[in-house]
Design a protein around this motif. Structure first.
Motif, PDB file in Angstrom:
ATOM      1  N   CYS A   7       2.063  -0.320  11.087  1.00 24.86           N
ATOM      2  CA  CYS A   7       0.827  -0.649  10.374  1.00 24.86           C
ATOM      3  C   CYS A   7      -0.063  -1.461  11.301  1.00 24.86           C
ATOM      4  CB  CYS A   7       1.136  -1.442   9.100  1.00 24.86           C
ATOM      5  SG  CYS A   7      -0.343  -1.980   8.194  1.00 24.86           S
ATOM      6  N   SER A  30      -3.292  -2.379  10.028  1.00 22.99           N
ATOM      7  CA  SER A  30      -4.385  -2.785   9.154  1.00 22.99           C
ATOM      8  C   SER A  30      -4.870  -4.191   9.462  1.00 22.99           C
ATOM      9  CB  SER A  30      -3.941  -2.695   7.690  1.00 22.99           C
ATOM     10  OG  SER A  30      -3.594  -1.375   7.348  1.00 22.99           O
ATOM     11  N   VAL A  74      -0.008   4.028  -0.888  1.00 26.29           N
ATOM     12  CA  VAL A  74       0.118   5.484  -0.831  1.00 26.29           C
ATOM     13  C   VAL A  74       1.577   5.829  -1.100  1.00 26.29           C
ATOM     14  CG1 VAL A  74      -0.106   7.511   0.658  1.00 26.29           C
ATOM     15  CG2 VAL A  74      -1.775   5.658   0.806  1.00 26.29           C
ATOM     16  N   ILE A 131       1.437   3.166   3.558  1.00 29.88           N
ATOM     17  CA  ILE A 131       0.164   3.692   4.056  1.00 29.88           C
ATOM     18  C   ILE A 131       0.428   4.963   4.840  1.00 29.88           C
ATOM     19  CG2 ILE A 131      -0.938   1.424   4.222  1.00 29.88           C
ATOM     20  CD1 ILE A 131      -0.475   1.585   7.257  1.00 29.88           C
ATOM     21  N   GLN A 132      -0.619   5.767   4.995  1.00 31.90           N
ATOM     22  CA  GLN A 132      -0.513   6.919   5.875  1.00 31.90           C
ATOM     23  C   GLN A 132      -0.193   6.426   7.280  1.00 31.90           C
ATOM     24  OE1 GLN A 132      -0.626  10.049   4.984  1.00 31.90           O
ATOM     25  NE2 GLN A 132      -1.498   9.949   2.934  1.00 31.90           N
ATOM     26  N   VAL A 184       4.046   8.948   5.549  1.00 37.56           N
ATOM     27  CA  VAL A 184       3.803   7.634   4.960  1.00 37.56           C
ATOM     28  C   VAL A 184       4.811   6.628   5.499  1.00 37.56           C
ATOM     29  CG1 VAL A 184       3.797   6.304   2.809  1.00 37.56           C
ATOM     30  CG2 VAL A 184       2.788   8.589   2.861  1.00 37.56           C
ATOM     31  N   HIS A 240      -0.915   7.488  -5.610  1.00 34.00           N
ATOM     32  CA  HIS A 240      -0.956   6.062  -5.282  1.00 34.00           C
ATOM     33  C   HIS A 240      -0.289   5.246  -6.384  1.00 34.00           C
ATOM     34  CE1 HIS A 240      -4.785   7.627  -3.349  1.00 34.00           C
ATOM     35  NE2 HIS A 240      -4.092   7.195  -2.320  1.00 34.00           N
TER      36      HIS A 240
END
Length: 376
Positions: free
Chosen positions: A11, A13, A61, A73-74, A83, A126
């Protein structure tokens, strides 16, 4: 803050995670101050956040299989439909993190097939979870269709027993194959509202209503706005893009003689704000569903103060032009995007910024909230 998902490359993000938090905050303040300039503008000290456990919501997700669901998340650079499971993300409040394994179990129990992006097959897209300051939860399952509704209803009592903090459970139907979070249809299965108690004010959050991600910093934002408004003791106030009424209701409670009108496009948010006003017996607070850009110019006599809290795109040229020529003496502008804020300020040269403050709603990223007081 360290995060094993970030360090493993699962991740990204939190784009600023490698930067020490004090430096993150300084960089945000400098970035905002470079964009928002005015003679005599006073910048108050920024409001920091906790570095971890500050997110009151999870937007997960769903991937994997019914037997082994993934909530996350993707996966970046891994191809559509892959995912990465992030159910132990250190940003989430404890109540949210604790709920995610139970919700993964519910995916198996109710046989909710994760939606597969490449093949466009499956149902569950989701899982959205929001936690209140009191530890209660709202859970929304975003499905492609109503095919699984009967199974969800059948197994819902078991979920409520396993997760007694659940205040609201709903299904959101998103038929389209699109990169969006939710659809227009909401089916509420349990409860109706999540009470977000902020500064002892019971704000009600329904499934399709917006609320700030960081409850503690949102509380600081409302306290600052209320303090600045109280100094001016207005008789009338409009709160545009009012959401569930955070700014308007704080002001109405602090100034009992203040006549407040809130405008918000979401009818659910207006119902929530109206409910809080009724519970607190704030008879002078009124809320209307509509588009502020088109509704406000036809509303009648202008108020003493206008509060605006628009999405990232800002209030836009039409509303900015109306505010500029309206004669409104004071505008309180809460923005999550200093670029659109600067563009709107340039369109309102008669309204001069006199005070501003950065509030760090989103640590570990370059995002923020900035509150600006404008005087004519």
């Amino acid at each position: 803050m360290r995060c094993h998902y970030f360090e493993a490359g699962r991740c990204r993000s939190c784009t600023e995670l490698a930067v020490p938090y004090p430096q993150q905050l300084d960089a945000k303040v400098r970035a905002v101050q470079d964009l928002v300039r005015a003679p005599g503008l006073t910048w108050l000290d920024p409001v920091p956040s906790r570095e971890r456990r500050f997110r009151n919501k999870a937007k997960m997700v769903v991937g994997g299989t019914v037997a082994h669901p993934l909530l996350g998340i993707q996966a970046p650079f891994a191809g559509a439909g892959v995912v990465n499971d992030l159910r132990h993300c250190p940003l989430h409040e404890e109540a949210v993190e604790a709920a995610l394994p139970i919700l993964a179990d519910f995916v198996r129990t109710a046989a909710l097939t994760p939606y597969d992006v490449p093949t466009r097959r499956g149902e569950l897209k989701h899982v959205l979870v929001t936690a209140s300051p009191d530890g209660e939860l709202m859970v929304r399952l975003v499905l492609r269709s109503r095919e699984a509704e009967a199974r969800v209803r059948k197994h819902l009592p078991g979920l409520l027993a396993a997760l007694p903090s659940l205040a609201v459970v709903s299904l959101n139907i998103l038929p389209a194959h699109a990169a969006v979070l939710e659809g227009a249809q909401e089916i509420v299965l349990h409860g109706d509202t999540l009470t977000m108690r902020v500064n002892d004010l019971p704000l009600h959050l329904r499934p399709r209503s917006f609320f700030q991600t960081n409850t503690e910093v949102a509380a600081a934002l409302y306290r600052a706005a209320t303090s600045w408004l109280t100094e001016r003791a207005p008789a009338t106030l409009w709160d545009l893009y009012c959401g569930v009424g955070g700014f308007a209701l704080h002001a109405a409670r602090a100034l009992p003689r203040l006549a407040v009108e809130g405008v918000e496009v979401s009818a659910e948010a207006i119902a929530s704000a109206t409910r809080t006003a009724q519970e607190l017996d704030l008879a002078s607070a009124r809320f209307v569903a509509g588009d502020a850009t088109t509704l406000v110019p036809a509303t009648g006599p202008v108020p003493d103060v206008v509060v605006v809290n628009p999405p990232r795109r800002g209030i836009g040229p039409d509303l900015a032009a109306w505010l500029e020529q309206s004669g409104v003496g004071t505008v309180l502008y809460s923005s999550c995007n200093a670029r659109s804020l600067a563009a709107d300020l340039a369109a309102m040269p008669s309204l001069r910024p006199v005070r501003a403050q950065v509030l760090d709603m989103f640590p570990q990223t370059a995002h923020y909230e900035v509150l600006t007081l404008l005087e004519r």
